[in-house]
Write an enzyme that holds these catalytic residues in place. Structure first.
Site, short mmCIF file in Angstrom:
data_model
loop_
_atom_site.label_atom_id
_atom_site.label_comp_id
_atom_site.label_asym_id
_atom_site.label_seq_id
_atom_site.Cartn_x
_atom_site.Cartn_y
_atom_site.Cartn_z
N ASN A 97 36.04 41.63 44.26
CA ASN A 97 37.35 41.40 44.16
C ASN A 97 37.62 40.16 45.06
OD1 ASN A 97 40.07 41.84 42.92
ND2 ASN A 97 40.41 42.89 45.54
N HIS A 109 46.96 35.97 43.62
CA HIS A 109 48.25 35.91 44.42
C HIS A 109 48.92 34.44 44.45
CE1 HIS A 109 48.14 39.94 46.49
NE2 HIS A 109 46.97 39.62 46.70
N ASP A 154 51.06 38.35 42.01
CA ASP A 154 52.42 37.95 42.40
C ASP A 154 52.93 36.53 42.32
OD1 ASP A 154 51.25 37.56 45.00
OD2 ASP A 154 52.23 39.43 45.95
N GLU A 162 36.59 40.37 49.03
CA GLU A 162 36.66 39.25 49.85
C GLU A 162 35.49 38.85 50.93
OE1 GLU A 162 40.71 39.60 51.74
OE2 GLU A 162 41.46 39.96 50.11
N GLU A 171 45.62 41.65 41.73
CA GLU A 171 46.70 41.66 42.76
C GLU A 171 47.84 40.62 42.43
OE1 GLU A 171 45.11 41.65 46.66
OE2 GLU A 171 43.20 42.83 46.09
#
Ligand code: 9MR
Length: 371
Positions: A214, A251, A283, A171, A281
């Site tokens: 990432n 996400h 979800d 990030e 990651e």
């Protein structure tokens, strides 16, 4: 088909134990009002063990070391996933809380669990502005650069040969237009070369580890951040920096999210640079999906299926990791984070709060099997 292991015991088994005063702590999560628990018992779909249909692809989950003490959780985790990621235990504040004071125990416990269960390990994360030890942010430039190199070197060396993939830089870019490095990271003061310096240090410490950049909100095409990360990947490849891949966090925000076809196109253009791409990651929170509980779960299944299928369709896409795996434990159960996705409850993961597979797990299994 290999059967899913049993989740938590159902209420009719637990009540006699509670009455006999033996096991007051194992009330099923949905009865106990646990975070992420569903309103009623939904029928559990028959779902193959996810790792049995993943082939060579990574199918991973992020967890905290403390969770491994729960036998029911550990069993479902090891049965379904062929890869493990530390949700928090390998972040700077936990691994090097004081200058040169390294603390590896929690990460060691996760790596040992992965090895015992034939799982690969995706290390997360070496250089990130969040969950950074407080002493780092105040350092002058040269000392900060030296601290970064020492941190990367020591951490990667400690798990050399055991952690096969690292998120080296996480990030680094700002949200919104412009595509600049983020103003709220102390590493930005080092200039953009801090990124290649971190990759080179990680590679020197473990030449066999695959090294990733990432980030979030780079999943679709055309956003300033996605373009900035694409240009970074091009630049690093051209300069011979040892970058092996780019991680797309995924996400999902169902209120506004790129179509699966766009995600696939984006994964393809990064893979065309000669990089691996992974979903790192994922979800899928349901709070803002319209309709009743069953409708939300069906839409969650569709979204998850289509994203995993986009990865399966791209030959350079080497895996998918979920950010957790059971609705019992998700960063989105924390109201502060959950609010980012609107009103909850979000129940964003493939297994319910009792560790039983949800329709989302069935969608993921189908996509992995090419259906
Ligand atoms: O899931 C993590 C949560 O427990 C921490 O409080 C949070 C701190 O920022 O970080 C969460 O994990 C993040 C990950 O490391 C990087 N990408 C975003 C994830 C969700 O915030």
């Amino acid at each position: 088909m290999k059967r899913q292991p049993r989740g938590l015991p159902s209420l009719h088994l637990v009540v006699p134990l509670i009455l006999s005063g033996l096991a007051g702590c194992i009330v099923p999560a949905h009865e106990a009002g646990a975070p992420g628990a569903a309103p009623g018992k939904a029928p559990t779909p028959e779902v193959p063990l996810l790792r049995s249909v993943a082939g060579a692809r990574r199918i991973g989950a992020a967890v905290e070391a403390q969770r491994l003490r729960e036998p029911a959780l550990a069993k479902v985790l090891a049965a379904n996933f062929n890869s493990l990621t530390p949700e928090n235990d390998m972040k700077w504040v936990n691994v090097e809380p004081g200058p040169g004071q390294f603390s590896f125990q929690r990460g060691d416990a996760l790596v040992a669990f992965a090895e015992q269960n034939g799982m690969r390990f995706r290390g997360h994360t070496l250089v990130w502005h969040t969950q950074l030890a407080p002493w780092v942010a105040g350092l002058p430039r040269e000392a900060l650069h030296a601290a970064m190199i020492r941190h990367v070197t020591n951490v990667v060396e400690h798990w050399k040969g055991r952690v096969s993939q690292w998120d080296v830089v996480n990030e680094a870019f700002a949200d919104g237009p412009g595509g600049q490095l983020r103003a709220d990271s102390p590493f930005t003061a080092l200039g953009p070369t801090f990124i290649e310096d971190a990759f080179r240090a990680a590679h020197a410490a473990d030449p066999a580890a695959q090294l990733f950049y990432n980030d979030y909100e780079i999943e679709g095409l055309g956003t300033a951040k996605a373009e900035a990360v694409y240009q970074l990947a091009q630049r690093l490849k051209a300069a011979g920096v040892p970058i092996g891949g780019v991680g797309f966090q995924m996400h999902v925000d169902p209120r506004h999210w790129p179509a699966a076809g766009v995600i696939r196109q984006n994964l393809e253009r990064f893979a065309a640079l000669g990089l691996s791409v992974e979903i790192t990651e994922m979800d899928v929170p349901v709070g803002q999906i319209p309709g009743d509980h069953a409708r939300k779960l069906e839409e969650q299944k569709r979204l998850a299926h289509d994203i995993v299928a986009a990865c399966v369709a791209v030959s350079g896409c080497s895996g998918v990791t979920f950010w957790g795996f059971t609705d019992r434990y998700s960063w989105l159960n924390d109201p502060q984070w959950g609010a980012l996705r609107g009103r909850g409850p979000h129940r964003p993961l493939p297994f319910d709060a009792d560790y039983n597979p949800k329709p989302m797990a069935a969608g993921i299994a189908a996509a992995l099997a090419g259906k």
